[in-house]
Design a protein around this motif. Sequence first.
Motif, short mmCIF file in Angstrom:
data_model
loop_
_atom_site.label_atom_id
_atom_site.label_comp_id
_atom_site.label_asym_id
_atom_site.label_seq_id
_atom_site.Cartn_x
_atom_site.Cartn_y
_atom_site.Cartn_z
N ALA A 1 -15.52 26.35 2.85
CA ALA A 1 -15.28 27.98 2.87
C ALA A 1 -14.09 28.28 3.61
N GLU A 2 -13.64 27.58 4.61
CA GLU A 2 -12.55 27.50 5.07
C GLU A 2 -11.25 27.09 4.06
N ALA A 3 -11.45 26.08 3.26
CA ALA A 3 -10.28 25.90 2.44
C ALA A 3 -10.34 27.08 1.48
N SER A 4 -11.35 27.63 1.11
CA SER A 4 -11.43 28.58 0.10
C SER A 4 -10.64 29.79 0.56
N LEU A 5 -10.70 30.28 1.98
CA LEU A 5 -10.01 31.25 2.61
C LEU A 5 -8.76 30.81 2.45
N ALA A 6 -8.13 29.78 2.87
CA ALA A 6 -6.66 29.39 3.21
C ALA A 6 -6.10 29.48 1.89
N ALA A 7 -6.94 28.95 0.70
CA ALA A 7 -6.04 29.08 -0.56
C ALA A 7 -5.99 30.57 -1.08
N ARG A 8 -6.72 31.24 -0.80
CA ARG A 8 -6.52 32.76 -1.28
C ARG A 8 -5.64 33.52 -0.24
N LYS A 9 -5.49 33.18 0.94
CA LYS A 9 -4.46 33.80 1.97
C LYS A 9 -3.08 33.17 1.31
N ALA A 10 -2.89 31.93 1.00
CA ALA A 10 -1.83 31.54 0.49
C ALA A 10 -1.21 32.34 -0.85
N ALA A 11 -2.15 32.48 -1.59
CA ALA A 11 -1.95 32.98 -3.02
C ALA A 11 -1.35 34.58 -2.65
N LEU A 12 -2.06 35.08 -1.70
CA LEU A 12 -1.65 36.57 -1.22
C LEU A 12 -0.19 36.39 -0.71
N ASP A 13 0.11 35.73 0.20
CA ASP A 13 1.22 35.53 0.88
C ASP A 13 2.43 35.28 -0.33
N GLN A 14 2.17 34.42 -1.27
CA GLN A 14 3.13 34.36 -2.28
C GLN A 14 3.48 35.60 -3.14
N LEU A 15 2.46 36.45 -3.54
CA LEU A 15 2.70 37.61 -4.00
C LEU A 15 3.29 38.56 -3.42
N GLU A 16 2.96 38.67 -2.08
CA GLU A 16 4.04 39.61 -1.28
C GLU A 16 5.37 39.09 -1.11
N LEU A 17 5.49 37.81 -0.98
CA LEU A 17 7.06 37.57 -1.00
C LEU A 17 7.78 37.81 -2.38
N THR A 18 7.13 37.52 -3.40
CA THR A 18 7.58 38.00 -4.74
C THR A 18 7.91 39.19 -4.74
N ARG A 19 6.99 40.10 -4.16
CA ARG A 19 7.16 41.42 -4.55
C ARG A 19 8.51 42.32 -3.55
#
Length: 322
Positions: A173-191
């Motif tokens: 569960a912790e790994a799944s949360l970390a992966a989704r946070k990283a995907a969100l950070d990447q999208l926000e940086l791209t924006r």
Amino acid sequence: MKRWITWPMAVLALASCTKQSDPILLGTLERDRITSLAQASEHIVRIDVREGDTLVAGQSILALDTRRIDASIDQARADVRGAQAALDEVLRGQRKELIDAARARLAGATAVAENARRDRDRVAEIRKRKLNSQADLDRAETSLRAAEADRDAARASLDELLNGSRIENIELAEASLAARKAALDQLELTRERYTVLAAEDGRIDSIPFKLGDQPAPGAVLASILTGPVYARVYVPASQRSALKIGSRCSVQITGSEHRIKAVVRNMRSDPAFTPYFALTGDDASRLAYRAEVVLEDGAGTNLPVGQPVQVSCMLSDAASSP
């Protein structure tokens, strides 16, 4: 027979001496160039500057349409919330109502098993007196074993709820949360990069697209000229050892009599063949070393990049340089 040296021959001889003492190097005016690339194929919705404008670091140049990536960011945020909820559930363990229901199922299964044992004991006692068949006893034994299996299963379910989550489930569960946070950070940086900002102080050289255009991913959105103006020249191999970094030079723009003070900033160690615009006489077939001569006191900032120049460097100063 006496040979007279004519005036044109004397001029050529003087020019030859001058060339040996203060070589004339050919080149072009240059500035460092920074390019901004399109992060995605989106329409240009705003252009804040024009070609030739002076910029400061962080100033907005243009912006792309962000509606598509905003939707992706909203979806990524929802995924993060779902993963956080799943982790919280694993860490807190099961709800009290589920535990109470498991205890009730265990109590019922235990009662059924006790009743099946009593029935088996009665059938066995009657069988000793030969008042029933062996089949009756076998059925009683089977019912007892089934009831005891149900009781054991109910006890195991209750133990699982009481012991909480396994460490592997928590880590998953912790790994799944970390992966989704990283995907969100990447999208926000791209924006953030959908709004093109000036990386350094400089001047807009070109903006290839217009308002409403939809450039392809990786296309150049803006080109910025930055840093001091310098002349890129090619030094013949015969003069390479005489010129040093820090040598004093003067730059003359083609078509102008004015000379600008300059200094050698760097010089390549690897030679290359002399470029076409620097081919002169015997040097045409020789190797040359590319060098950069920086104009002093910020001169030449308004001159066009690529303007042909002639650079004269003093070999005497170069030879005395450390």
